[in-house]
Design a protein around this motif. Structure first.
Motif, PDB file in Angstrom:
ATOM      1  N   THR A 140       0.803  -1.053  -0.081  1.00 25.22           N
ATOM      2  CA  THR A 140      -0.062   0.048   0.030  1.00 25.22           C
ATOM      3  C   THR A 140       0.757   1.199   0.039  1.00 25.22           C
ATOM      4  O   THR A 140       2.058   1.422  -0.009  1.00 25.22           O
ATOM      5  CB  THR A 140      -0.929  -0.033   1.152  1.00 25.22           C
ATOM      6  N   THR A 141       0.211   2.471  -0.045  1.00 21.14           N
ATOM      7  CA  THR A 141       1.108   3.696  -0.072  1.00 21.14           C
ATOM      8  C   THR A 141       1.487   4.286   1.198  1.00 21.14           C
ATOM      9  O   THR A 141       0.896   3.757   2.130  1.00 21.14           O
ATOM     10  CB  THR A 141       0.078   4.868  -0.567  1.00 21.14           C
ATOM     11  N   PRO A 142       2.605   4.832   1.177  1.00 23.95           N
ATOM     12  CA  PRO A 142       2.937   5.508   2.669  1.00 23.95           C
ATOM     13  C   PRO A 142       1.650   6.131   3.392  1.00 23.95           C
ATOM     14  O   PRO A 142       1.750   6.088   4.750  1.00 23.95           O
ATOM     15  CB  PRO A 142       3.941   6.737   2.184  1.00 23.95           C
ATOM     16  N   LEU A 143       0.964   6.922   3.074  1.00 24.71           N
ATOM     17  CA  LEU A 143       0.051   7.552   3.527  1.00 24.71           C
ATOM     18  C   LEU A 143      -1.143   6.620   4.349  1.00 24.71           C
ATOM     19  O   LEU A 143      -1.323   6.466   5.511  1.00 24.71           O
ATOM     20  CB  LEU A 143      -0.998   8.607   2.780  1.00 24.71           C
TER      21      LEU A 143
ATOM     22  N   PHE B 299       3.913   3.848  12.013  1.00 21.79           N
ATOM     23  CA  PHE B 299       4.645   5.099  12.056  1.00 21.79           C
ATOM     24  C   PHE B 299       5.504   5.161  13.267  1.00 21.79           C
ATOM     25  O   PHE B 299       5.455   4.304  14.478  1.00 21.79           O
ATOM     26  CB  PHE B 299       3.916   6.430  12.229  1.00 21.79           C
ATOM     27  N   SER B 300       6.789   5.688  13.220  1.00 21.69           N
ATOM     28  CA  SER B 300       7.781   5.547  14.111  1.00 21.69           C
ATOM     29  C   SER B 300       7.305   6.716  15.291  1.00 21.69           C
ATOM     30  O   SER B 300       6.933   7.694  15.019  1.00 21.69           O
ATOM     31  CB  SER B 300       9.137   5.465  13.813  1.00 21.69           C
ATOM     32  N   ARG B 301       7.707   6.317  16.638  1.00 19.27           N
ATOM     33  CA  ARG B 301       7.229   7.471  17.401  1.00 19.27           C
ATOM     34  C   ARG B 301       8.576   7.618  18.328  1.00 19.27           C
ATOM     35  O   ARG B 301       9.299   6.610  18.764  1.00 19.27           O
ATOM     36  CB  ARG B 301       6.223   7.001  18.514  1.00 19.27           C
ATOM     37  N   PRO B 302       8.736   8.783  18.807  1.00 12.46           N
ATOM     38  CA  PRO B 302      10.024   9.113  19.471  1.00 12.46           C
ATOM     39  C   PRO B 302      10.031   8.336  21.063  1.00 12.46           C
ATOM     40  O   PRO B 302      11.127   8.156  21.478  1.00 12.46           O
ATOM     41  CB  PRO B 302      10.192  10.403  19.604  1.00 12.46           C
ATOM     42  N   ASP B 303       8.738   8.156  21.385  1.00 14.97           N
ATOM     43  CA  ASP B 303       8.797   7.624  22.844  1.00 14.97           C
ATOM     44  C   ASP B 303       7.301   6.849  22.736  1.00 14.97           C
ATOM     45  O   ASP B 303       6.557   6.981  21.881  1.00 14.97           O
ATOM     46  CB  ASP B 303       8.659   8.646  23.913  1.00 14.97           C
ATOM     47  N   ALA B 304       7.329   5.887  23.949  1.00 14.79           N
ATOM     48  CA  ALA B 304       6.224   4.981  23.939  1.00 14.79           C
ATOM     49  C   ALA B 304       4.731   5.474  24.086  1.00 14.79           C
ATOM     50  O   ALA B 304       3.906   5.203  23.262  1.00 14.79           O
ATOM     51  CB  ALA B 304       6.606   3.856  24.774  1.00 14.79           C
ATOM     52  N   PRO B 305       4.706   6.360  25.056  1.00 11.49           N
ATOM     53  CA  PRO B 305       3.382   6.789  25.284  1.00 11.49           C
ATOM     54  C   PRO B 305       2.851   7.908  24.458  1.00 11.49           C
ATOM     55  O   PRO B 305       2.145   8.754  24.975  1.00 11.49           O
ATOM     56  CB  PRO B 305       3.240   7.073  26.843  1.00 11.49           C
ATOM     57  N   TYR B 306       3.475   8.321  23.614  1.00 12.75           N
ATOM     58  CA  TYR B 306       3.097   9.460  22.548  1.00 12.75           C
ATOM     59  C   TYR B 306       3.213  10.625  23.141  1.00 12.75           C
ATOM     60  O   TYR B 306       2.728  11.893  22.634  1.00 12.75           O
ATOM     61  CB  TYR B 306       1.464   9.316  22.349  1.00 12.75           C
ATOM     62  N   GLY B 307       4.072  10.793  24.453  1.00 13.28           N
ATOM     63  CA  GLY B 307       4.104  12.127  25.034  1.00 13.28           C
ATOM     64  C   GLY B 307       4.647  12.938  24.124  1.00 13.28           C
ATOM     65  O   GLY B 307       4.406  14.518  23.972  1.00 13.28           O
ATOM     66  N   ALA B 308       5.784  12.853  23.205  1.00 15.13           N
ATOM     67  CA  ALA B 308       6.310  13.894  22.350  1.00 15.13           C
ATOM     68  C   ALA B 308       5.660  13.749  20.883  1.00 15.13           C
ATOM     69  O   ALA B 308       6.079  14.442  20.162  1.00 15.13           O
ATOM     70  CB  ALA B 308       7.625  13.331  22.123  1.00 15.13           C
ATOM     71  N   GLY B 309       4.619  13.229  20.584  1.00  7.03           N
ATOM     72  CA  GLY B 309       3.718  13.133  19.461  1.00  7.03           C
ATOM     73  C   GLY B 309       4.566  12.354  18.472  1.00  7.03           C
ATOM     74  O   GLY B 309       5.525  11.282  18.941  1.00  7.03           O
ATOM     75  N   TYR B 310       4.364  12.375  17.320  1.00  6.10           N
ATOM     76  CA  TYR B 310       5.131  11.612  16.190  1.00  6.10           C
ATOM     77  C   TYR B 310       4.800  12.444  14.960  1.00  6.10           C
ATOM     78  O   TYR B 310       4.114  13.229  14.850  1.00  6.10           O
ATOM     79  CB  TYR B 310       4.579  10.292  15.812  1.00  6.10           C
ATOM     80  N   GLU B 311       5.751  11.968  13.860  1.00  5.61           N
ATOM     81  CA  GLU B 311       5.665  12.572  12.602  1.00  5.61           C
ATOM     82  C   GLU B 311       4.274  12.414  12.119  1.00  5.61           C
ATOM     83  O   GLU B 311       3.980  11.627  12.036  1.00  5.61           O
ATOM     84  CB  GLU B 311       6.724  12.150  11.651  1.00  5.61           C
ATOM     85  N   ALA B 312       3.569  13.481  11.482  1.00  3.83           N
ATOM     86  CA  ALA B 312       2.379  13.329  10.866  1.00  3.83           C
ATOM     87  C   ALA B 312       2.525  12.531   9.555  1.00  3.83           C
ATOM     88  O   ALA B 312       3.384  12.359   8.850  1.00  3.83           O
ATOM     89  CB  ALA B 312       1.709  14.586  10.595  1.00  3.83           C
ATOM     90  N   PRO B 313       1.410  11.702   9.445  1.00  4.96           N
ATOM     91  CA  PRO B 313       1.148  11.162   7.987  1.00  4.96           C
ATOM     92  C   PRO B 313       1.514  11.784   6.789  1.00  4.96           C
ATOM     93  O   PRO B 313       1.461  13.108   6.813  1.00  4.96           O
ATOM     94  CB  PRO B 313      -0.192  10.485   7.785  1.00  4.96           C
ATOM     95  N   PRO B 314       1.969  11.286   5.810  1.00  3.46           N
ATOM     96  CA  PRO B 314       2.612  12.201   4.451  1.00  3.46           C
ATOM     97  C   PRO B 314       1.510  12.616   3.739  1.00  3.46           C
ATOM     98  O   PRO B 314       1.065  12.082   2.586  1.00  3.46           O
ATOM     99  CB  PRO B 314       3.435  11.284   3.901  1.00  3.46           C
ATOM    100  N   PHE B 315       0.530  13.638   4.206  1.00  7.88           N
ATOM    101  CA  PHE B 315      -0.555  13.994   3.445  1.00  7.88           C
ATOM    102  C   PHE B 315       0.162  14.770   2.263  1.00  7.88           C
ATOM    103  O   PHE B 315       1.193  15.343   2.399  1.00  7.88           O
ATOM    104  CB  PHE B 315      -1.445  15.020   4.483  1.00  7.88           C
ATOM    105  N   ASP B 316      -0.722  14.999   1.208  1.00 10.40           N
ATOM    106  CA  ASP B 316      -0.204  15.478   0.200  1.00 10.40           C
ATOM    107  C   ASP B 316       0.388  16.943   0.324  1.00 10.40           C
ATOM    108  O   ASP B 316       1.426  17.603  -0.442  1.00 10.40           O
ATOM    109  CB  ASP B 316      -1.137  15.904  -0.956  1.00 10.40           C
ATOM    110  N   ASP B 317      -0.247  17.991   1.179  1.00  4.90           N
ATOM    111  CA  ASP B 317       0.181  19.237   1.591  1.00  4.90           C
ATOM    112  C   ASP B 317       1.036  19.299   2.638  1.00  4.90           C
ATOM    113  O   ASP B 317       1.321  20.485   3.026  1.00  4.90           O
ATOM    114  CB  ASP B 317      -1.268  19.906   1.642  1.00  4.90           C
ATOM    115  N   ASN B 318       1.491  18.288   3.389  1.00  5.41           N
ATOM    116  CA  ASN B 318       2.465  18.415   4.464  1.00  5.41           C
ATOM    117  C   ASN B 318       3.934  18.456   3.732  1.00  5.41           C
ATOM    118  O   ASN B 318       4.197  17.660   2.882  1.00  5.41           O
ATOM    119  CB  ASN B 318       2.217  17.245   5.318  1.00  5.41           C
TER     120      ASN B 318
END
Ligand SMILES: O=C(O)CCC(=O)C(=O)O
Length: 262
Positions: A232-235, A243-262
């Motif tokens: 399938t596609t990256p999005l 997606f990879s996360r900088p920490d386990a419980p989402y405290g620092a967020g994560y890189e947003a999905p590759p929407f066309d306009d991002n």
């Protein structure tokens, strides 16, 4: 008849007002007739393979049916989901529902989890399962297996009375959604709703795609199919929660999905 109809594409301020007021809106004619035919044939195949008898729903059909997979990030609908959630959410499940010919009324309910009632989270019940329901058969008149919604009921602090639910009774503020095949109903998990009767002598199919905050467990799968992820596609991979996360419980967020306009 009042109808919360909106145009495809980005969520406008008025779309947002309609959604907050009624808990749902309808986007007519999202799919062309050819796309409807392809999605309908795919739905028939997956129910045939699953051996559905009577009313039934099959999960994960987007993994094996490319025409259903394309609905995951449909440009008419996904911008509405982003408008309501922001950029970080997942496809929590995808249920392909079949109502047999001459199927009766379904039971009134709110969506959620039997394992932990969303009502326990507080009032008003938060938006946790935002559903986009692709109508794959004509529902332009009542009694065609439509969805029936109770507008604004996502904000009611009192439940629908037990006797009405037991009898599958009518409610004077019930709104039977009438729209042609290819239209999409988008709704909040807490709106009281049911499957309306279906008088036709053909089976009715609807593809429901449910989007949730990224930390809610998927409910149609224990794990993603590796084969599906690879092709399938990256999005779509990101929307499957890969997606990879900088920490386990989402405290620092994560890189947003590759929407066309991002
Ligand atoms: O497709 C349908 O008939 C509606 C299904 C439904 O209400 C649900 O899955 O919560």
């Amino acid at each position: 008849m009042l109808n919360p109809v909106v145009a495809p594409g980005p969520l406008t301020d008025l779309d947002c007002f309609i959604f907050e007021s009624w808990g749902y809106f309808v986007i007519p004619n999202v799919l062309s007739q050819d796309e409807v035919a392809a999605c309908l044939a795919a739905s028939q195949r997956i129910h045939e393979a699953a051996g559905t008898k009577g009313w039934g729903q099959v999960g994960r059909s987007y993994e094996s049916e490319p025409d259903l997979e394309r609905l995951i990030d449909h440009p008419a609908v996904l911008p509405k989901i982003r408008g309501l959630y922001g950029d970080r959410f997942i496809l929590q499940s995808g249920w392909n529902t079949m109502q047999p010919a001459h199927g009766g009324m379904g039971g009134w309910h709110q969506d959620g989890s039997g394992a932990f009632d969303f009502k326990k989270l507080g009032y008003p019940i938060p938006l946790l399962q935002l559903r986009a329901s692709y109508l794959l058969t004509d529902q332009s008149q009542p009694r065609m297996g439509n969805m029936e919604m109770i507008p604004g009921s996502h904000r009611t602090p009192v439940p629908l009375p037990a006797d009405i639910r037991k009898e599958k009774g009518d409610v004077s503020i019930g709104h039977v959604i009438c729209a042609p095949a290819g239209s999409v109903l988008v709704f909040h998990n807490a709106v009281w709703h049911r499957t309306y009767a279906h008088d036709g002598d053909y089976d009715r199919y609807t593809m429901h795609l449910i989007y949730s905050p990224p930390w809610l467990e998927p409910s149609d799968r224990l794990q993603n199919s590796q084969e599906f992820l690879q092709r399938t596609t990256p999005l779509r991979r990101a929307l499957m929660g890969e997606f990879s996360r900088p920490d386990a419980p989402y405290g620092a967020g994560y890189e947003a999905p590759p929407f066309d306009d991002n």
